[in-house]
Write an enzyme that holds these catalytic residues in place. Structure first.
Site, mmCIF file in Angstrom:
data_model
loop_
_atom_site.group_PDB
_atom_site.id
_atom_site.type_symbol
_atom_site.label_atom_id
_atom_site.label_comp_id
_atom_site.label_asym_id
_atom_site.label_seq_id
_atom_site.Cartn_x
_atom_site.Cartn_y
_atom_site.Cartn_z
ATOM 1 N N ARG A 88 -31.050 0.864 -19.019
ATOM 2 C CA ARG A 88 -29.895 0.148 -19.566
ATOM 3 C C ARG A 88 -30.309 -0.904 -20.580
ATOM 4 O O ARG A 88 -29.439 -1.535 -21.195
ATOM 5 C CB ARG A 88 -29.139 -0.546 -18.433
ATOM 6 C CG ARG A 88 -28.025 0.283 -17.816
ATOM 7 C CD ARG A 88 -27.351 -0.558 -16.728
ATOM 8 N NE ARG A 88 -25.984 -0.193 -16.499
ATOM 9 C CZ ARG A 88 -25.557 0.464 -15.414
ATOM 10 N NH1 ARG A 88 -26.395 0.843 -14.491
ATOM 11 N NH2 ARG A 88 -24.285 0.736 -15.269
ATOM 12 N N ARG A 127 -10.374 2.742 -9.111
ATOM 13 C CA ARG A 127 -11.519 2.837 -8.195
ATOM 14 C C ARG A 127 -11.580 1.589 -7.307
ATOM 15 O O ARG A 127 -11.951 1.667 -6.141
ATOM 16 C CB ARG A 127 -12.818 2.987 -8.992
ATOM 17 C CG ARG A 127 -14.032 3.168 -8.105
ATOM 18 C CD ARG A 127 -15.270 3.540 -8.901
ATOM 19 N NE ARG A 127 -15.845 2.410 -9.593
ATOM 20 C CZ ARG A 127 -16.861 2.500 -10.452
ATOM 21 N NH1 ARG A 127 -17.385 3.673 -10.741
ATOM 22 N NH2 ARG A 127 -17.342 1.427 -11.038
ATOM 23 N N ARG A 133 -14.958 -1.531 -4.464
ATOM 24 C CA ARG A 133 -16.219 -2.097 -4.939
ATOM 25 C C ARG A 133 -16.033 -3.541 -5.384
ATOM 26 O O ARG A 133 -15.094 -3.880 -6.094
ATOM 27 C CB ARG A 133 -16.747 -1.264 -6.117
ATOM 28 C CG ARG A 133 -17.818 -0.290 -5.681
ATOM 29 C CD ARG A 133 -18.293 0.554 -6.819
ATOM 30 N NE ARG A 133 -18.830 -0.227 -7.926
ATOM 31 C CZ ARG A 133 -19.509 0.317 -8.926
ATOM 32 N NH1 ARG A 133 -19.720 1.605 -8.940
ATOM 33 N NH2 ARG A 133 -19.958 -0.439 -9.896
ATOM 34 N N ARG A 144 -18.715 -6.314 -17.605
ATOM 35 C CA ARG A 144 -19.632 -5.172 -17.582
ATOM 36 C C ARG A 144 -19.536 -4.367 -18.870
ATOM 37 O O ARG A 144 -20.529 -3.846 -19.367
ATOM 38 C CB ARG A 144 -19.321 -4.264 -16.383
ATOM 39 C CG ARG A 144 -20.081 -4.703 -15.137
ATOM 40 C CD ARG A 144 -19.397 -4.302 -13.861
ATOM 41 N NE ARG A 144 -19.205 -2.888 -13.717
ATOM 42 C CZ ARG A 144 -18.205 -2.341 -13.011
ATOM 43 N NH1 ARG A 144 -17.320 -3.107 -12.398
ATOM 44 N NH2 ARG A 144 -18.112 -1.047 -12.917
#
Ligand code: ADP
Length: 191
Positions: A88, A127, A133, A144
């Site tokens: 990343r 999600r 999460r 993010r």
């Protein structure tokens, strides 16, 4: 087969990674999943990683690199692997180059999933409801995405210059996307 899957958070990397890995008989290695497993087990690695993950920031390279190095040294990854969520950063690209060179192999292909920003936020918020999460709140999702654009998107260019990138439209039904990936990858010779 040594493969990478890349794309912004919420692009569906994890879902597609499983299908690709199964097809080639290699492990799908997700750094996010390994971090989350460590967090839920309360290991020292998990305690360290959680601080960054909850804020939508990247875990320091040194920590992540060591973890990936250990994981791909395991016997099941001897004949190949699919990395999801790594590298990343540019420094992680260099580390991975070293790790693969060390085994005498090379990277075969990089699958890049492309999706539209609005679609992504929707998917991630959904999600958040189904998987719960900790890093799927709207504020953290936004952070993010910023971090992805700043630090990870430039890596695609690096791999493009190496002629490894297969850009795949990530919009549509899951199996449609899988088909597109297989069509693209079947032209990649086995190493
Ligand atoms: P996403 O669904 O946003 O793509 P992942 O599940 O792959 O996220 O990863 C979740 C979090 O784990 C990241 O936001 C980051 O904090 C950490 N992480 C995962 N992979 C890496 C990496 N290669 N380098 C640094 N941090 C990472």
């Amino acid at each position: 087969m040594r493969l990478l899957i890349m794309g912004p958070p919420g692009a569906g990397k994890g879902t597609q990674a499983k299908f690709i890995a199964e097809h080639f008989g290699i492990p799908a290695i997700s750094t996010g999943d390994i971090f989350r497993a460590n967090v839920s087990q309360g290991t020292p690695l998990g305690v360290e990683a959680k601080r960054y993950m909850d804020a939508g920031e990247y875990v320091p390279d040194e920590v992540t690199n060591r973890m990936v190095r250990n994981r791909i040294d395991e016997p099941d990854a001897e004949h190949g692997f699919l990395l999801d969520g790594y590298p990343r950063t540019l420094s992680q690209v260099e580390e991975l180059d070293g790790m693969i060179r060390h085994t005498g192999h090379q990277l075969d292909a990089v699958v890049v999933l492309t999706v539209d920003q609005d679609e992504i936020v929707q998917r991630l918020l959904q999600r958040a409801q189904t998987e719960g999460r900790a890093d799927d709140t709207e504020e953290v999702i936004r952070r993010r995405q910023e971090v992805y654009v700043e630090q990870t998107q430039p890596l695609i260019e690096v791999y493009k210059q190496r002629g490894l990138v297969h850009e795949i439209d990530g919009l549509g039904e899951v199996d449609e996307v899988t088909k597109r990936i297989f069509t693209a990858l079947d032209v990649v010779p086995e190493s």
